[in-house]
Design an enzyme around this catalytic site. Structure first.
Site, PDB file in Angstrom:
ATOM      1  CD  GLU A   1      -3.331   0.884   0.217  1.00  5.59           C
ATOM      2  OE1 GLU A   1      -3.541   1.804  -0.264  1.00  5.59           O
ATOM      3  OE2 GLU A   1      -4.312   0.872   0.048  1.00  5.59           O
TER       4      GLU A   1
ATOM      5  NE  ARG B   1      -5.420  -1.049   9.806  1.00  5.19           N
ATOM      6  CZ  ARG B   1      -5.552  -1.257   8.474  1.00  5.19           C
ATOM      7  NH1 ARG B   1      -4.460   0.061   8.016  1.00  5.19           N
ATOM      8  NH2 ARG B   1      -5.398  -1.868   7.304  1.00  5.19           N
TER       9      ARG B   1
ATOM     10  CG  ASN C   1      -5.673   2.454   5.221  1.00  2.00           C
ATOM     11  OD1 ASN C   1      -5.289   1.785   5.497  1.00  2.00           O
ATOM     12  ND2 ASN C   1      -6.789   2.845   4.750  1.00  2.00           N
TER      13      ASN C   1
ATOM     14  CD  GLU D   1     -10.877  -6.280   6.771  1.00  2.00           C
ATOM     15  OE1 GLU D   1      -9.753  -4.948   7.247  1.00  2.00           O
ATOM     16  OE2 GLU D   1     -11.067  -6.560   5.368  1.00  2.00           O
TER      17      GLU D   1
ATOM     18  CG  ASN E   1      -7.881   3.824   0.913  1.00  2.00           C
ATOM     19  OD1 ASN E   1      -6.769   3.932   1.172  1.00  2.00           O
ATOM     20  ND2 ASN E   1      -9.069   2.294   1.438  1.00  2.00           N
TER      21      ASN E   1
ATOM     22  CG  ASP F   1      -7.146   0.911  -1.187  1.00  2.00           C
ATOM     23  OD1 ASP F   1      -6.995   1.054  -0.804  1.00  2.00           O
ATOM     24  OD2 ASP F   1      -6.808  -0.374  -0.767  1.00  2.00           O
TER      25      ASP F   1
END
Ligand SMILES: *[C@@H]1O[C@H](CO)[C@@H](O)[C@H](O)[C@H]1NC(C)=O
Ligand SMILES: *[C@@H]1O[C@H](CO)[C@@H](O)[C@H](O)[C@H]1NC(C)=O
Ligand SMILES: *[C@@H]1O[C@H](CO)[C@@H](O)[C@H](O)[C@H]1NC(C)=O
Length: 338
Positions: free
Chosen positions: A44, A136, A138, A156, A188, A240
């Site tokens: 990511e 948390r 991202n 999640e 995101n 995303d």
């Protein structure tokens, strides 16, 4: 737009001139997709560091920050003990330091990225979501004045996200997190246009890309509007990570959608769809010396045996070339004011 050094200015000029040329000459380019790393679990947050001409990215749950040096063909990593690493961005004027969002800590990592280092020096600069324990960090980016913008996401459980547990924060060099958007579910993609007066943002479960007016001097956003809606465009997957090109068009990774899409946020039109050999496409960033390579991160998390057989490259970083367009240089975090 605060242009902090000549290098960035030169890159921008190359990018602008290149795009004008590209528009006239080759609209019908045939792109090429190459795998440029071995698979990791959940890549990511790609960030092209124009100073070192290398690509940083994270492997969230493995708690690693990677650096790809494509010229030297080397991949190195460091391990962040604080928790899942959602984002990592280099620090201005400090080649061996990055800020990162790990767990809910905002940390300063000191790492000579030419070596693997499982025990780097880590200083906690601040923390977010201190009133809760189930979120948390991202994704995140830095604006033209060196301020960090990053967000959090809820837990999640069995593939289902608890909605509205996170926020989008701004962190300046005063290191006091300020909530800019709240609540959000999975904070995101972020991008600012070249004029520096628009901020584009994705809260993934909404399946929308939204646009805000951006005041670059004050570093504040207002006037939220929907720029692109995946549902009404019948697009498969969840938006995303995201980036922007010199023409102001967005490039958006589709998690579960096998593609990166290119959309015009001013007209709401889909321009192009780039097929990636992995279903879970997580994020995108322009890189390369001319900022004309689109780096794409992917994930292999949660894929079963038959899916892994049909997409063995899932979890790799890919480089898309020959798109005929260039991106903007990614900003670095300003820890100290010049
Ligand atoms: C560092 O780690 C990477 C990724 O695991 C590995 O491919 C590489 O050989 C290691 N490099 C060094 C210098 O140990
Ligand atoms: C917000 O939108 C309104 C209506 O489109 C516009 O008049 C105003 O200038 C915008 N505000 C900012 C800060 O861009
Ligand atoms: C793997 O996942 C796919 C997609 O959800 C599903 O169609 C398939 O049946 C699964 N295969 C196995 C062996 O579990």
């Amino acid at each position: 737009m605060a242009i902090r050094n000549l290098r960035v200015f030169a890159l921008l000029m190359v990018a602008i001139l290149g795009s004008v040329h590209g528009l006239k000459g080759k609209r019908q380019t045939k792109y090429i997709v190459n795998q440029v790393t071995e698979p990791v679990q959940h890549a990511e947050g790609p960030h092209w560091d124009y100073r070192s001409e290398t690509l940083f990215f994270v492997d969230i749950h493995e708690q690693k920050i990677y650096r790809l040096n494509s010229r030297a063909k080397s991949l190195t990593y460091t391990y962040i003990a604080n928790g899942p690493v959602g984002v990592a961005i280099p620090v201005e004027d400090s080649p061996d330091q990055l800020v990162a969002g790990a767990g809910t800590d905002f940390v300063l990592v000191t790492w000579d990225a030419t070596n693997n280092d499982t025990n780097p020096t880590i200083n906690v600069l601040t923390k977010v979501d201190t009133d809760r324990t189930d979120t948390r960090w991202n994704d995140g980016k830095v604006d033209s004045s060196g301020r960090f913008w990053g967000g959090t996401m809820g837990p999640e459980i069995n593939g289902v996200i608890t909605l509205n547990r996170g926020s989008l924060y701004r962190i300046t060099n005063e290191l006091k997190p300020e909530k800019m958007v709240s609540p959000v579910s999975i904070s995101n993609g972020e991008a600012w246009n070249i004029q520096d007066n628009k901020f584009y943002y994705i809260d993934s479960p909404t399946r929308q890309i939204v646009s805000y007016s951006f005041d670059s001097y004050k570093g504040i956003i207002s006037n939220k509007t929907i720029a692109f809606d995946l549902k009404s465009n019948n697009i498969i997957g969840t938006p995303d990570g995201m980036t922007i090109d010199v023409n102001g068009n967005l490039w958006v990774a589709l998690y579960g959608g096998n593609h990166v899409i290119n959309v015009n946020p001013r007209t709401g039109k889909l321009l192009r769809a780039i097929k990636i050999p992995a279903e879970q496409v997580t994020s995108v960033a322009f890189g390369g010396p001319l900022l004309d390579i689109l780096y794409v991160t992917t994930s292999r998390i949660g894929l079963n045996e038959s899916q892994l057989l049909s997409q063995p490259k899932a979890g790799s970083v890919f480089a898309v070339k020959n798109l005929g367009i260039q991106g903007l240089p990614a900003n670095l975090f300003e820890l100290t004011r010049a």
